[in-house]
Design a protein around this motif. Structure first.
Motif, PDB file in Angstrom:
ATOM      1  N   ASN A 334       1.641  -0.560   8.367  1.00 39.34           N
ATOM      2  CA  ASN A 334       0.772  -0.925   7.240  1.00 39.34           C
ATOM      3  C   ASN A 334       0.575  -2.439   7.174  1.00 39.34           C
ATOM      4  OD1 ASN A 334       0.185   1.603   6.391  1.00 39.34           O
ATOM      5  ND2 ASN A 334       1.673   1.663   4.730  1.00 39.34           N
ATOM      6  N   LYS A 337      -1.854  -3.208   9.728  1.00 40.72           N
ATOM      7  CA  LYS A 337      -3.197  -2.692   9.405  1.00 40.72           C
ATOM      8  C   LYS A 337      -3.881  -3.505   8.325  1.00 40.72           C
ATOM      9  CE  LYS A 337      -2.188   1.735   8.631  1.00 40.72           C
ATOM     10  NZ  LYS A 337      -2.326   3.140   8.263  1.00 40.72           N
ATOM     11  N   TYR A 338      -3.089  -3.903   7.329  1.00 37.54           N
ATOM     12  CA  TYR A 338      -3.716  -4.527   6.155  1.00 37.54           C
ATOM     13  C   TYR A 338      -3.566  -6.051   6.128  1.00 37.54           C
ATOM     14  CZ  TYR A 338      -3.954   0.323   4.919  1.00 37.54           C
ATOM     15  OH  TYR A 338      -4.233   1.667   4.957  1.00 37.54           O
ATOM     16  N   ASP A 362       4.068  -9.314   4.352  1.00 38.77           N
ATOM     17  CA  ASP A 362       2.870  -9.713   5.107  1.00 38.77           C
ATOM     18  C   ASP A 362       2.005 -10.636   4.281  1.00 38.77           C
ATOM     19  OD1 ASP A 362       0.820  -8.221   3.579  1.00 38.77           O
ATOM     20  OD2 ASP A 362       1.853  -6.436   4.340  1.00 38.77           O
ATOM     21  N   ILE A 367      -2.240  -5.476  -2.596  1.00 35.28           N
ATOM     22  CA  ILE A 367      -2.538  -4.202  -3.288  1.00 35.28           C
ATOM     23  C   ILE A 367      -2.837  -4.527  -4.753  1.00 35.28           C
ATOM     24  CG2 ILE A 367      -1.642  -1.892  -3.851  1.00 35.28           C
ATOM     25  CD1 ILE A 367       0.443  -2.415  -1.536  1.00 35.28           C
ATOM     26  N   ILE A 375       0.124   4.239  -4.629  1.00 38.71           N
ATOM     27  CA  ILE A 375       0.137   4.182  -3.162  1.00 38.71           C
ATOM     28  C   ILE A 375       1.134   5.153  -2.512  1.00 38.71           C
ATOM     29  CG2 ILE A 375      -0.803   1.849  -2.877  1.00 38.71           C
ATOM     30  CD1 ILE A 375       2.084   0.846  -2.631  1.00 38.71           C
ATOM     31  N   TYR A 380      -3.418   9.064  -0.931  1.00 40.87           N
ATOM     32  CA  TYR A 380      -3.994   7.967  -1.704  1.00 40.87           C
ATOM     33  C   TYR A 380      -4.257   6.773  -0.800  1.00 40.87           C
ATOM     34  CZ  TYR A 380      -5.096   4.654  -5.289  1.00 40.87           C
ATOM     35  OH  TYR A 380      -5.773   3.736  -6.052  1.00 40.87           O
ATOM     36  N   ARG A 381      -5.455   6.273  -0.912  1.00 41.42           N
ATOM     37  CA  ARG A 381      -5.801   5.038  -0.190  1.00 41.42           C
ATOM     38  C   ARG A 381      -6.649   4.189  -1.127  1.00 41.42           C
ATOM     39  NH1 ARG A 381      -8.811   7.363   4.756  1.00 41.42           N
ATOM     40  NH2 ARG A 381      -8.942   5.220   5.455  1.00 41.42           N
ATOM     41  N   SER A 382      -6.336   2.903  -1.163  1.00 39.48           N
ATOM     42  CA  SER A 382      -7.124   2.045  -2.056  1.00 39.48           C
ATOM     43  C   SER A 382      -8.540   1.934  -1.498  1.00 39.48           C
ATOM     44  CB  SER A 382      -6.477   0.667  -2.155  1.00 39.48           C
ATOM     45  OG  SER A 382      -6.665  -0.017  -0.941  1.00 39.48           O
ATOM     46  N   SER A 385      -8.819  -0.291   1.468  1.00 43.14           N
ATOM     47  CA  SER A 385      -8.340   0.186   2.767  1.00 43.14           C
ATOM     48  C   SER A 385      -9.242   1.279   3.323  1.00 43.14           C
ATOM     49  CB  SER A 385      -6.899   0.666   2.667  1.00 43.14           C
ATOM     50  OG  SER A 385      -6.831   1.760   1.804  1.00 43.14           O
ATOM     51  N   GLY A 392      -5.487   4.877   7.621  1.00 44.51           N
ATOM     52  CA  GLY A 392      -4.997   6.175   8.108  1.00 44.51           C
ATOM     53  C   GLY A 392      -5.406   7.275   7.146  1.00 44.51           C
ATOM     54  N   GLY A 394      -3.551   8.180   4.474  1.00 44.00           N
ATOM     55  CA  GLY A 394      -2.981   8.017   3.128  1.00 44.00           C
ATOM     56  C   GLY A 394      -1.713   8.834   2.936  1.00 44.00           C
ATOM     57  N   GLY A 396       1.190   8.007   4.964  1.00 45.37           N
ATOM     58  CA  GLY A 396       2.320   7.229   5.480  1.00 45.37           C
ATOM     59  C   GLY A 396       3.354   6.911   4.414  1.00 45.37           C
ATOM     60  N   LEU A 397       2.929   6.284   3.305  1.00 48.27           N
ATOM     61  CA  LEU A 397       3.902   5.840   2.294  1.00 48.27           C
ATOM     62  C   LEU A 397       4.605   7.014   1.613  1.00 48.27           C
ATOM     63  CD1 LEU A 397       2.306   2.707   0.581  1.00 48.27           C
ATOM     64  CD2 LEU A 397       4.016   2.832   2.388  1.00 48.27           C
TER      65      LEU A 397
HETATM   66  P1  ADP Z   1      -2.660   4.747   5.024  1.00 46.83           P
HETATM   67  O1  ADP Z   1      -2.585   5.701   6.133  1.00 46.83           O
HETATM   68  O2  ADP Z   1      -3.972   4.723   4.312  1.00 46.83           O
HETATM   69  O3  ADP Z   1      -2.173   3.404   5.386  1.00 46.83           O
HETATM   70  P2  ADP Z   1      -0.325   4.838   3.430  1.00 46.83           P
HETATM   71  O4  ADP Z   1       0.250   5.948   2.648  1.00 46.83           O
HETATM   72  O5  ADP Z   1       0.530   4.248   4.451  1.00 46.83           O
HETATM   73  O6  ADP Z   1      -1.690   5.353   3.958  1.00 46.83           O
HETATM   74  O7  ADP Z   1      -0.729   3.717   2.402  1.00 46.83           O
HETATM   75  C1  ADP Z   1      -1.409   4.065   1.237  1.00 46.83           C
HETATM   76  C2  ADP Z   1      -2.285   2.905   0.780  1.00 46.83           C
HETATM   77  O8  ADP Z   1      -1.479   1.823   0.328  1.00 46.83           O
HETATM   78  C3  ADP Z   1      -3.107   2.313   1.871  1.00 46.83           C
HETATM   79  O9  ADP Z   1      -4.308   3.025   2.027  1.00 46.83           O
HETATM   80  C4  ADP Z   1      -3.348   0.927   1.357  1.00 46.83           C
HETATM   81  O10 ADP Z   1      -4.404   0.944   0.425  1.00 46.83           O
HETATM   82  C5  ADP Z   1      -2.079   0.617   0.593  1.00 46.83           C
HETATM   83  N1  ADP Z   1      -1.130  -0.212   1.396  1.00 46.83           N
HETATM   84  C6  ADP Z   1      -0.009   0.200   1.989  1.00 46.83           C
HETATM   85  N2  ADP Z   1       0.630  -0.833   2.603  1.00 46.83           N
HETATM   86  C7  ADP Z   1      -0.138  -1.909   2.386  1.00 46.83           C
HETATM   87  C8  ADP Z   1      -0.026  -3.285   2.746  1.00 46.83           C
HETATM   88  N3  ADP Z   1       1.007  -3.760   3.461  1.00 46.83           N
HETATM   89  N4  ADP Z   1      -0.994  -4.140   2.338  1.00 46.83           N
HETATM   90  C9  ADP Z   1      -2.019  -3.693   1.601  1.00 46.83           C
HETATM   91  N5  ADP Z   1      -2.196  -2.413   1.215  1.00 46.83           N
HETATM   92  C10 ADP Z   1      -1.271  -1.529   1.618  1.00 46.83           C
END
Ligand code: ADP
Length: 438
Positions: A334, A337-338, A362, A367, A375, A380-382, A385, A392, A394, A396-397
């Motif tokens: 993440n 990615k972000y 990072d 967020i 999150i 859930y994805r913002s 993102s 991805g 949504g 992972g977390l």
């Molecule tokens: P994804 O596959 O979309 O990354 P995650 O469950 O890992 O799904 O994360 C959920 C959401 O949390 C992401 O879509 C993103 O909006 C936000 N997020 C997670 N980690 C970060 C990060 N390091 N910086 C910014 N936003 C993040």
């Protein structure tokens, strides 16, 4: 309650009635004690006839010598003529009077006299019967009142149950909005209705989540399937001979197949967790070694960011090494990615009191406040993102959270839009870790 009070009142009335009317012998006895205060025959006779009159009794006193009357108040002399033996008097009176009462009294002349009084038992019996009839009637009346009030009351008490049963029949998987009416119910019924409503609330939440999950999964699968389908059609029409199209299509189909594989693996993980069949192979291991591996792998695949680390060596964690690595990877991925290219990612690990702390920081997009609480929710994805190519599914977390919490760990997120994010994980230090280290 009403009937109880009613019965008590009736019984008390009956008691006082008996006390006044039926237990007259006792009252007569008390009256007779007054005779002792009389000094002349005339006074005796007067007193005796008064008592007899008020108490509806024949009262007379005699002085006996053996069986012979030596003195008697002269009440019955008119009937019988005198003198007579006591037996004759008693026989005469007992022909129509019953219930004799005899006692000995000492009058003012210091002589002992026998005192006889006879009651008209019929009168008392009549009064007794009347009392029985009155009490029985009152009881019957009471029962009638109980029956009427009882049926009215039970109707009132049962009404909320009828309403609840009606509402419960209307509740189904297609109508989870109906709720039992709490305002009508009382006491335990109210508690029960409240609990059932709470249960319906959580059922609705779970059902809605389930529905959203299914639609999210379908949505996530639809995109790669349509892409694969699109490329397959393109190949069918023009791609067989065009090598460029062929390469592009194969690449895209491979990517989407991988994408679907990741999604299905994530879904399987979540399903195992939900079914409680997720197992962790726990052992003691050095977390610095695991982080070293993640840093190495990241450095190979990501050349666009500055990767820094500060890791205290020889810190042991007790848990499933592969799963914890999976979680750390999610956080680091993440961060990659972000975080825009040339941004910085710092991985730290140190001991703080009895905890082992891992921080992944990072300098990425950050967020927003409104997203922070969501999150860790599935899919859930913002919005930010979503618009990125790297986003991805949504999941992972939510997976990382399951793993960390499954190891008694805690996750804290600090983030500011356009400044960056920091994920802080706290693990408890294992007890006796040195012995168990593999
Ligand atoms: P994804 O596959 O979309 O990354 P995650 O469950 O890992 O799904 O994360 C959920 C959401 O949390 C992401 O879509 C993103 O909006 C936000 N997020 C997670 N980690 C970060 C990060 N390091 N910086 C910014 N936003 C993040």
């Amino acid at each position: 309650m009403v009937s109880g009070v009613f019965t008590v009142v009736i019984v008390l009335c009956g008691y006082f009635y008996l006390e006044h009317e039926v237990f007259i012998p006792r009252q007569v006895y008390n009256d007779v004690q007054l005779i002792k205060t009389c000094s002349t025959d005339a006074e005796y006779n007067d007193m005796l006839s008064k008592i007899g009159f008020y108490r509806n009794a024949d009262v007379f006193i005699v002085e006996l010598k053996g069986n012979e009357i030596v003195y008697m108040d002269n009440k019955y002399n008119d009937f019988l003529g005198s003198p007579h033996t006591l037996v004759e008097y008693l026989e005469f009176i007992s022909t129509y009077r019953k219930l004799p009462y005899i006692s000995t009294i000492t009058l003012n002349d210091n002589h002992h006299y026998k005192l006889y009084y006879y009651f008209d038992i019929h009168d008392y019996l009549n009064k007794g019967y009347m009392l029985i009839i009155l009490v029985s009637g009152a009881e019957l009346f009471g029962l009638l009142i109980i029956w009427i009030l009882g049926s009215l009351k039970s109707k009132k008490v049962l009404q909320p149950i009828y309403t609840m049963t009606k509402t419960a029949k209307e509740i189904s998987i297609y109508n989870l909005d109906a709720r039992l009416n709490i305002s009508e119910a009382k006491y335990e019924l109210k508690d029960m209705a409240y609990t059932l409503n709470k249960m319906l609330d959580s059922l609705k939440i779970d059902y809605t989540k389930q529905k959203r999950f299914v639609s999210d999964v379908s949505h996530e699968l639809r995109t790669p399937i349509s892409i694969i389908h699109g490329y397959a059609s393109m190949l069918q029409r023009w791609g067989k001979k065009d090598e460029a199209i062929l390469d592009e299509s194969i690449e895209a189909i491979k990517n989407e197949a991988n994408n679907m594989k990741d999604l299905v693996e994530n879904l399987l993980f979540l399903a195992r967790h939900d079914n409680q069949t997720l197992k962790y192979n726990r052992e003691n291991f050095y977390i610095d070694e695991l982080l070293g591996e993640v840093i190495k792998e990241t450095a190979i695949i990501d050349k666009k960011h500055i990767l820094e680390h500060n890791i205290t060596p020889k810190l042991v964690i007790y848990g499933d090494r592969n799963r914890i690595k999976q979680a750390i990877r999610i956080f680091v991925d993440n961060a990659i990615k972000y975080t825009p290219p040339s941004g910085k990612i710092v991985i730290k690990c140190f001991k703080d009191n009895e905890n082992i702390v891992i921080s992944i920081k990072d300098t990425g997009i950050g967020i927003g406040r409104e997203d922070l609480g969501n999150i860790f929710n599935r899919f859930y994805r913002s919005d930010k993102s979503r618009t990125r190519e790297t986003g991805g599914h949504g999941l992972g977390l939510s997976i990382a959270k399951i793993i960390i919490v499954g190891h008694q760990g805690k996750i804290k997120v600090r983030s500011k839009l356009e400044i960056g994010s920091e994920i802080i994980i706290n693990f408890p230090t294992p007890v006796n870790h040195s012995k168990n280290k593999h």
